[in-house]
Design a protein around this motif. Sequence first.
Motif, mmCIF file in Angstrom:
data_model
loop_
_atom_site.group_PDB
_atom_site.id
_atom_site.type_symbol
_atom_site.label_atom_id
_atom_site.label_comp_id
_atom_site.label_asym_id
_atom_site.label_seq_id
_atom_site.Cartn_x
_atom_site.Cartn_y
_atom_site.Cartn_z
ATOM 1 N N THR A 1 0.837 -1.196 0.000
ATOM 2 C CA THR A 1 0.000 0.000 0.000
ATOM 3 C C THR A 1 0.876 1.252 0.000
ATOM 4 O OG1 THR A 1 -0.145 -0.210 2.412
ATOM 5 C CG2 THR A 1 -1.965 -1.108 1.110
ATOM 6 N N ALA A 2 0.267 2.402 -0.230
ATOM 7 C CA ALA A 2 1.017 3.651 -0.389
ATOM 8 C C ALA A 2 1.958 3.888 0.791
ATOM 9 C CB ALA A 2 0.047 4.820 -0.542
ATOM 10 N N HIS A 3 3.223 4.158 0.480
ATOM 11 C CA HIS A 3 4.240 4.351 1.515
ATOM 12 C C HIS A 3 5.430 5.080 0.901
ATOM 13 C CE1 HIS A 3 5.664 0.822 -0.675
ATOM 14 N NE2 HIS A 3 6.873 1.056 -0.185
ATOM 15 N N HIS A 4 6.346 5.527 1.755
ATOM 16 C CA HIS A 4 7.629 6.005 1.240
ATOM 17 C C HIS A 4 8.747 5.181 1.843
ATOM 18 C CE1 HIS A 4 7.627 8.731 4.935
ATOM 19 N NE2 HIS A 4 8.824 8.184 5.009
ATOM 20 N N ASP A 5 9.899 5.183 1.198
ATOM 21 C CA ASP A 5 11.049 4.408 1.649
ATOM 22 C C ASP A 5 12.117 5.320 2.234
ATOM 23 O OD1 ASP A 5 10.069 1.887 0.794
ATOM 24 O OD2 ASP A 5 10.667 2.340 -1.266
ATOM 25 N N PRO A 6 12.965 4.775 3.121
ATOM 26 C CA PRO A 6 14.076 5.562 3.656
ATOM 27 C C PRO A 6 15.334 5.433 2.796
ATOM 28 C CG PRO A 6 13.921 3.530 4.882
ATOM 29 C CD PRO A 6 12.804 3.506 3.865
ATOM 30 N N GLN A 7 15.194 4.878 1.594
ATOM 31 C CA GLN A 7 16.298 4.795 0.639
ATOM 32 C C GLN A 7 15.863 5.394 -0.693
ATOM 33 O OE1 GLN A 7 14.838 1.614 1.415
ATOM 34 N NE2 GLN A 7 15.928 1.254 3.326
ATOM 35 N N ASP A 8 16.827 5.892 -1.452
ATOM 36 C CA ASP A 8 16.563 6.194 -2.851
ATOM 37 C C ASP A 8 16.420 4.863 -3.572
ATOM 38 O OD1 ASP A 8 17.333 9.305 -3.376
ATOM 39 O OD2 ASP A 8 18.539 8.444 -1.759
ATOM 40 N N VAL A 9 15.461 4.756 -4.498
ATOM 41 C CA VAL A 9 15.241 3.479 -5.167
ATOM 42 C C VAL A 9 15.152 3.662 -6.683
ATOM 43 C CG1 VAL A 9 14.120 2.379 -3.197
ATOM 44 C CG2 VAL A 9 12.718 3.598 -4.866
ATOM 45 N N PHE A 10 15.678 2.678 -7.373
ATOM 46 C CA PHE A 10 15.518 2.543 -8.817
ATOM 47 C C PHE A 10 14.685 1.283 -9.042
ATOM 48 C CE2 PHE A 10 19.301 5.017 -8.262
ATOM 49 C CZ PHE A 10 19.392 5.866 -9.367
ATOM 50 N N ILE A 11 13.527 1.422 -9.677
ATOM 51 C CA ILE A 11 12.669 0.285 -9.993
ATOM 52 C C ILE A 11 12.994 -0.150 -11.415
ATOM 53 C CG2 ILE A 11 10.304 -0.559 -10.151
ATOM 54 C CD1 ILE A 11 11.123 0.441 -7.353
ATOM 55 N N LEU A 12 13.418 -1.397 -11.584
ATOM 56 C CA LEU A 12 13.784 -1.915 -12.904
ATOM 57 C C LEU A 12 12.845 -3.061 -13.247
ATOM 58 C CD1 LEU A 12 17.439 -2.625 -14.101
ATOM 59 C CD2 LEU A 12 15.506 -4.046 -14.787
ATOM 60 N N GLN A 13 12.108 -2.916 -14.340
ATOM 61 C CA GLN A 13 11.126 -3.915 -14.727
ATOM 62 C C GLN A 13 11.782 -5.027 -15.531
ATOM 63 O OE1 GLN A 13 7.968 -3.519 -13.608
ATOM 64 N NE2 GLN A 13 7.211 -5.446 -14.458
ATOM 65 N N LEU A 14 11.689 -6.268 -15.024
ATOM 66 C CA LEU A 14 12.289 -7.410 -15.711
ATOM 67 C C LEU A 14 11.333 -8.059 -16.704
ATOM 68 C CD1 LEU A 14 14.339 -9.386 -13.010
ATOM 69 C CD2 LEU A 14 15.191 -7.929 -14.846
ATOM 70 N N MET B 1 13.069 7.027 -7.747
ATOM 71 C CA MET B 1 12.352 7.782 -6.724
ATOM 72 C C MET B 1 13.288 8.096 -5.559
ATOM 73 S SD MET B 1 8.630 5.845 -6.594
ATOM 74 C CE MET B 1 9.334 4.186 -6.488
ATOM 75 N N PRO B 2 13.452 9.370 -5.207
ATOM 76 C CA PRO B 2 14.222 9.707 -4.001
ATOM 77 C C PRO B 2 13.507 9.195 -2.761
ATOM 78 C CG PRO B 2 13.808 11.650 -5.365
ATOM 79 C CD PRO B 2 12.936 10.560 -5.884
ATOM 80 N N ARG B 3 14.248 8.974 -1.695
ATOM 81 C CA ARG B 3 13.607 8.551 -0.445
ATOM 82 C C ARG B 3 12.598 9.619 -0.018
ATOM 83 N NH1 ARG B 3 18.955 9.983 0.579
ATOM 84 N NH2 ARG B 3 19.340 11.434 2.322
ATOM 85 N N GLY B 4 11.488 9.156 0.517
ATOM 86 C CA GLY B 4 10.402 10.060 0.885
ATOM 87 C C GLY B 4 9.315 10.148 -0.165
ATOM 88 N N THR B 5 9.593 9.715 -1.400
ATOM 89 C CA THR B 5 8.590 9.748 -2.466
ATOM 90 C C THR B 5 7.532 8.676 -2.206
ATOM 91 O OG1 THR B 5 10.257 10.483 -4.064
ATOM 92 C CG2 THR B 5 8.201 9.580 -4.951
ATOM 93 N N ILE B 6 6.275 9.052 -2.238
ATOM 94 C CA ILE B 6 5.181 8.119 -1.959
ATOM 95 C C ILE B 6 4.881 7.302 -3.211
ATOM 96 C CG2 ILE B 6 2.775 7.929 -1.227
ATOM 97 C CD1 ILE B 6 3.185 10.785 0.017
#
Length: 298
Positions: free
Chosen positions: A188-201, A260-265
């Motif tokens: 569900t909607a949340h933010h992370d404490p890390q910067d993340v790169f989502i890569l679609q396989l 997405m930078p950390r904190g991005t919902i």
Amino acid sequence: VGLGQREKATRNSRRDREISARSAWSPRPMIWAILLLAWTPLAEGGLEAEGVCQGDGTCTLTSYGSLSELLKDSHFLQQVYQTSYRYFPKIVDEETFKMISDADKRIFGKYGATNRHLFKTIVNGKPEPLGGPEGLRSTAPIIVNSVQDADESLGGEQGLATLFEASDIGVRPNINMYVSPADRIGLTAHHDPQDVFILQLSGSKIWKVCHPIGGGVELPTRVSDDPSHPLYYRYTDEKLEKEGAKCESFTLREKDVLYMPRGTIHAPRTTASNHSVHLTIGIDGDFTWGDFLKVLAN
């Protein structure tokens, strides 16, 4: 904290990071084809109108030839990284994609008693332990943590994690894998404490992405599960609407990347007609003495 100070703090933390010892993975095989058969859709589809940048220019696209080129680009590092989210369609080059595209089959093929604790399932929008082998017969989404320690294409000398570590970001990431059948809601909607790169396989996934609000605004490096705590990181639709969060949607497909930078919902879900396998590549924003002691212990 100003962007310059954040970058300085992040770069300082990079010098102190150590590569985690690789976990021992059991060679016990499992029939990955059963999962794919259960989750394969009848037809290709999805929300074709999504996946393009809209709104106030937050997701203006920049042309890059490859993921490695992006990670060394001065504009991305100075103007985008830790500042705003971006969607990069088809940015993973063919050579890199060929190396990592079957990582899900190899990782699930090593499922066993020694690595079972790394496999989670999603229940009511939150991660829960998968349990024993019977958990693999569920149709709920599955998370596999720290897959860079499980597969050479992700954590080896030429692997995906090394690509990030050798770039100007300079941090060895933690990589989690998410496998979902069609028409399922993920976390569900949340933010992370890390910067993340989502890569679609493979397959496709719809991502609702919102500008930070509340505790997510100041690039958080820690989160709390206590709803009354300032670092609480989960959001209801009602809260997003009440706070006037600015959101847009993207449909990620094979070779696409969402930063997405950390904190991005964010709140993902699979399309009605397609399964999804994606990697979440996490870049930690800080480094504590506790983290250092964990490295020594390993």
